[in-house]
Design a protein around this motif. Structure first.
Motif, PDB file in Angstrom:
ATOM      1  N   GLY A   8       0.805  -1.225  -0.151  1.00  0.00           N
ATOM      2  CA  GLY A   8       0.033  -0.156   0.056  1.00  0.00           C
ATOM      3  C   GLY A   8       0.886   1.444  -0.067  1.00  0.00           C
ATOM      4  N   ARG A   9       0.768   2.081   0.898  1.00  0.00           N
ATOM      5  CA  ARG A   9       1.293   3.307   1.110  1.00  0.00           C
ATOM      6  C   ARG A   9       2.730   3.342   1.980  1.00  0.00           C
ATOM      7  NH1 ARG A   9      -3.225   6.879   3.672  1.00  0.00           N
ATOM      8  NH2 ARG A   9      -3.375   5.134   4.716  1.00  0.00           N
ATOM      9  N   GLY A  10       3.246   2.232   1.588  1.00  0.00           N
ATOM     10  CA  GLY A  10       4.606   2.076   2.202  1.00  0.00           C
ATOM     11  C   GLY A  10       4.671   1.440   3.522  1.00  0.00           C
ATOM     12  N   VAL A  11       3.553   0.743   3.922  1.00  0.00           N
ATOM     13  CA  VAL A  11       3.495   0.022   5.027  1.00  0.00           C
ATOM     14  C   VAL A  11       4.563  -1.059   4.995  1.00  0.00           C
ATOM     15  CG1 VAL A  11       1.969  -1.269   6.501  1.00  0.00           C
ATOM     16  CG2 VAL A  11       1.126   0.846   5.275  1.00  0.00           C
ATOM     17  N   VAL A  12       5.489  -1.183   5.825  1.00  0.00           N
ATOM     18  CA  VAL A  12       6.231  -2.256   6.210  1.00  0.00           C
ATOM     19  C   VAL A  12       5.668  -3.542   6.812  1.00  0.00           C
ATOM     20  CG1 VAL A  12       8.557  -3.038   7.152  1.00  0.00           C
ATOM     21  CG2 VAL A  12       7.982  -0.648   6.341  1.00  0.00           C
ATOM     22  N   LEU A  13       5.719  -4.577   5.755  1.00  0.00           N
ATOM     23  CA  LEU A  13       4.836  -6.027   6.319  1.00  0.00           C
ATOM     24  C   LEU A  13       5.962  -6.713   7.002  1.00  0.00           C
ATOM     25  CD1 LEU A  13       2.660  -6.743   3.281  1.00  0.00           C
ATOM     26  CD2 LEU A  13       1.787  -5.829   5.488  1.00  0.00           C
TER      27      LEU A  13
END
Length: 224
Positions: free
Chosen positions: A71-76
């Motif tokens: 998404g908007r740069g969410v670190v999984l």
């Protein structure tokens, strides 16, 4: 991005710990196939895979560190030496990858293409079983995640996210709790209330934007 070949001795040791070979190590036949696979180097901040630009290959991180973004740069997730990615892009007609992979530090990556994996499976049955076990584990986890996210339980969504993002018993909240509540589709009050409840039960401990997972088995029990 730069390309090199073949693997070094340390590279073989690293690859032997990935999910394909963790149970039995590298055979001579496997080494011969892997020696023909490309190794690519990436600079800090460089995209290794993106949604629109990726290879149908399993990448094994030989050195360095990378992060999986949604998404908007969410670190999984954060990847280190021995970790792998790219399984979702194999043996499929889908022309988009499921996430972005970005180098956090300079990285070296071994790429096992679909044809190379087919050769490997024919020569090394144990590697094929390792691949099947890995996929089976992912299917089970994703089914649990689907159950949690399609339920009305805010706690279920939080628990799945924590387990998926746990690295060495810790979870970093990269953009703060307000952004996390939007990502999970729950209100901030519900997020804090659930985290307070899990902390009171001894499942975790919070400190600003970092959560220490004390009892992962307790979290796991909340999603079946």
């Amino acid at each position: 991005m730069e390309e090199e070949q073949p693997m070094h001795t340390d590279d073989r040791r690293t690859v032997s710990g990935c999910f394909l070979f963790a149970d039995h190590g590298l055979t001579e036949a496997a080494e011969a196939i892997l020696d023909r696979c490309p190794i690519r180097s990436y600079r800090k901040g460089e995209l290794i895979y993106s949604r629109d630009c990726f290879e149908r290959a399993v990448g094994v991180l030989l050195s360095g560190e990378a992060e999986v973004l949604k998404g908007r740069g969410v670190v999984l997730n954060t990847l280190s030496a021995g970790d792998s990615f790219g399984v979702a892009g194999l043996f499929t007609e889908n022309d988009r990858y499921v996430s972005d992979i970005r180098a956090v530090r300079p990285c070296r990556v071994l790429l096992l293409s679909a044809p190379a994996l087919e050769q490997l499976f024919a020569a090394d049955n144990a590697a094929a079983l390792g691949y099947i076990r890995f996929l089976s584990g992912r299917i089970c986890f994703l089914n649990q995640k689907l159950d949690a996210f399609t339920s009305s339980s805010a706690e279920g969504r939080i628990v799945v996210w924590l387990l998926e993002n746990m690295v060495d018993s810790r979870v970093v909240i990269p953009r703060g709790y307000s952004d996390l509540s939007r990502t999970l589709g729950i209100g901030r009050a519900s997020l804090y209330r659930c985290l307070d409840g899990l902390e009171a039960q001894g499942a975790l401990r919070r400190q600003e934007r970092e959560i220490e997972i004390l009892r992962p088995e307790l979290l796991q029990s909340r999603i079946g």
